[in-house]
Each structure stands twice: as C-alpha cells, then as structure tokens.
Design an enzyme around this catalytic site. Sequence first.
Site, mmCIF file in Angstrom:
data_model
loop_
_atom_site.group_PDB
_atom_site.id
_atom_site.type_symbol
_atom_site.label_atom_id
_atom_site.label_comp_id
_atom_site.label_asym_id
_atom_site.label_seq_id
_atom_site.Cartn_x
_atom_site.Cartn_y
_atom_site.Cartn_z
ATOM 1 N N LYS A 171 0.848 -1.196 0.000
ATOM 2 C CA LYS A 171 0.000 0.000 0.000
ATOM 3 C C LYS A 171 0.889 1.254 0.000
ATOM 4 O O LYS A 171 2.098 1.165 0.256
ATOM 5 C CB LYS A 171 -0.915 -0.008 1.225
ATOM 6 N N ARG A 186 -10.339 0.442 15.920
ATOM 7 C CA ARG A 186 -10.436 1.219 14.692
ATOM 8 C C ARG A 186 -11.522 0.590 13.833
ATOM 9 O O ARG A 186 -12.690 0.831 14.079
ATOM 10 C CB ARG A 186 -9.060 1.220 14.006
ATOM 11 N N TYR A 207 17.388 28.738 9.357
ATOM 12 C CA TYR A 207 16.182 29.487 9.732
ATOM 13 C C TYR A 207 16.034 29.547 11.246
ATOM 14 O O TYR A 207 16.248 28.555 11.948
ATOM 15 C CB TYR A 207 14.939 28.810 9.153
ATOM 16 N N MET A 248 13.624 23.771 3.061
ATOM 17 C CA MET A 248 12.823 23.083 2.048
ATOM 18 C C MET A 248 13.703 22.271 1.099
ATOM 19 O O MET A 248 13.370 21.132 0.748
ATOM 20 C CB MET A 248 12.000 24.106 1.253
#
Length: 386
Positions: free
Chosen positions: A49, A145, A269, A317
């Site tokens: 998956k 679930r 950053y 990024m």
Amino acid sequence: MLPLTGISGGISKGMGRPAIATINLDALRNNYRIVQQLSGNGQVMAVVKADAYGHGATACATALADIASGFAVAFIEEALELRAAGIKQPILLLEGFFDPSELEMIDQYRLDTVIHHQYQIDALAAHPCKHPVRLWLKMDSGMGRVGFAPENYRKAWEQLNNLSFVKDIVLMSHFACADEPDSEHARQQLTTFNTYTHGLPGERSFCNSAGLVALKEAQGEWNRPGLLLYGVSPFSQAHGIQQKIKPVMELSSAIISIKAIPAGSSVGYGSQWIARRPTRIGVVAIGYADGYPRHAINGTPVFINGYRVPLVGRVSMDMLTVDLTDLPDVQIGDRAILWGDNLPINEVAQGAGTIPYQLLCNLNRVPVQYHGILIPEQLNFDQVEI
Ligand SMILES: *Cc1c(COP(=O)(O)O)cnc(C)c1O
C-alpha cells in the site's frame, strides 16, 4: 532566454540535482525470503500500500511476482494499478470497499476484500459477485479502529457464509501494540481473537511485521508484513531482526557548499543553532520538500564518507546543514546518505519524533532509481493462481 525545447535532449528529472532515492530490488527479494522463513508454513501477503511505502508499488510487486503469495493494498485504485501492471496474484484491499459501486470491479479483477462493517455485508448481499470471492472478515480485537466487535463477529461470518458466491472467509484481525516489547495488549488481542473465532472454519491472519517477529503464536495461514519487506525494523528499540534484513531504499544527495564559521555564529532558519567552536558547515542538497523530516533535531545523524556527522540547524525546504568539523577531508560533491544501509531510517525517525513508516511514505520530488531484478521476462504469470 533559451527556449526549453531548444535544449538538446531536453531536461529530464534528476539530471541536475544530486538528490536521489535508490531502490534495491534484490534486497527486497531477500527480505521477502526472510519474511517467508519467519512465516513457516504460513503464506505471505506482501503489503505494498501507499506506493509500497514510497518504494514504488508496481516495481516492487513486479520484482516479487514470482515469489509472493499475494499483495495487500489499502484500496481499489492501488489494486487496479497492480492489475494493470500484470500482477496476477491475489490482491487484498485492506480497507475493504467504500461504496457498492466498487463491487463490479472487485469481481471483474478478482480482488480479495476486507469486510469490516455491516454496510459492506449488506452491499454484497444486494450485489452478488459473478465469480467466487474470498473475503477477509475483520475483528476489532483491541485496535479500536475498524472491524466487527468480537461478540458480533460470528453473526457477520454467518451472513457472509450464506452468500453463495463467497468462496472463502479468512478470519482476520490487526495488532495495536505488537511493536512493543512483551506487549500484554497484543497477547490480550490474540486471546480475544482465538476465543471469538473458536470453532469457525477458515484460514487466519493476524500478523503485521512486528507480530510476525514478536508473536510467533499469532502466526496463521496468512501473514501481512509491510515494513520488514523494505528492510526496516518495526521496533523502535534496537532489535536483532535488523541484522537479517537489508534496507531497500537509500536516500542520498551531495554536499554543495562547505564553509568555515566562527564560534558564536548561527546556522539556518530561526538562527536556532549556534556554533560553540569554529565550525565547518556542510550544506546537503535535500530538504523537507523531498521528504526529509523538518522536525529532525540537531544531532540527527547523516552518513558521509563512512562516518556519521550531526545535522545542525533547521532543515530547509531544499537543503540541510551538517557539522563537518571532525571530517576535514570531506569535499564539495561528496555523497551524504540520509538513510540506508549504513544509517537505519529508524534513527532518523527517532530524531524527528516520528516513525520510519511516515518518512518512507513522505518521500517526494527526488528521482527514484531501481537496481537489481526488474520485470523479469521469464516470469510465468500463467502459473500464478488468480
Ligand atoms: C499496513 C498494514 C499491515 C502491514 O503493517 P506493517 O507494520 O508495515 O507490517 C498489515 N495489516 C494491515 C491491516 C495493515 O493496514
């Protein structure tokens, strides 16, 4: 400005930037065999998956097509992709179907489906399949679930058993805590499952990767490992299984800048990392847009020229920064491995407060290159049971 069409050969993905994910399909096959050994007489439904946990579902399923007993995906779109690629083995929809309109395709493409709720039984009764179908009836034995409550399980089984086109009903459940050492909860789930399926005929399936390794007594006729196939341990603590399997994916890029900075200056950053000593900072061309976790903390290891160096400063990024002070020989252009053979992805996941599953599935933007067996022509799909 140059018109793009005028560039000879055109621009292909990955021709410039050095970031790349390599997928070793021989390692995948090797891991499958290990998993098959762990399963004893049980069969293995290889879980592919989420695009095979970021490794490429078609490539991985094709590479396993002559040895895997079946494949499991989350939903029908993922299954149809495999059928389109020529996969003839059983394919199981782990989330089942969402809408009765899917049943025609499930029937036509001979898919196995999980049944976890009464609305699915009602839909099957109203839309009989033309071909015999195998269903996987899911019990919620403690995951909380999807799945039938244990006390309603037998009634669900009987309803399905009364449908003439239902060929097999696999008794199925899923662990919540099999990755925890000595999980009492997992044992409790198994007891619940065994109690409420007592006397019901049919094959059984409980184990994911962690269950397969840690709970031998839960192994049934079908096991459903995912993460192990990709060479990653499902346990957060160090575990001997990691020595037997081999990471299938290596994520790497290259150093594109090296500079010396004085003690007291900051990197990245937020200026959140401050050099305590005169430091050689290396910049690696990979960032969170590629799937490297932005939340990886200072000190998360990066593997360069045979050594681990610490990540320093926030991940950007497109780039991240490492402290190369202790590796004076590293040069611009040297490879930096973010995870792979020499650096288990579990360590990076730990540094980022997440799990390897999420890192693998989040792989993005980097070109993927396959090594090892791929689409073997000698494969005889006709021999494979449908
Ligand atoms: C994803 C999934 C698996 C595989 O889990 P791993 O931990 O990757 O082995 C098995 N069973 C079900 C129902 C799943 O959703």
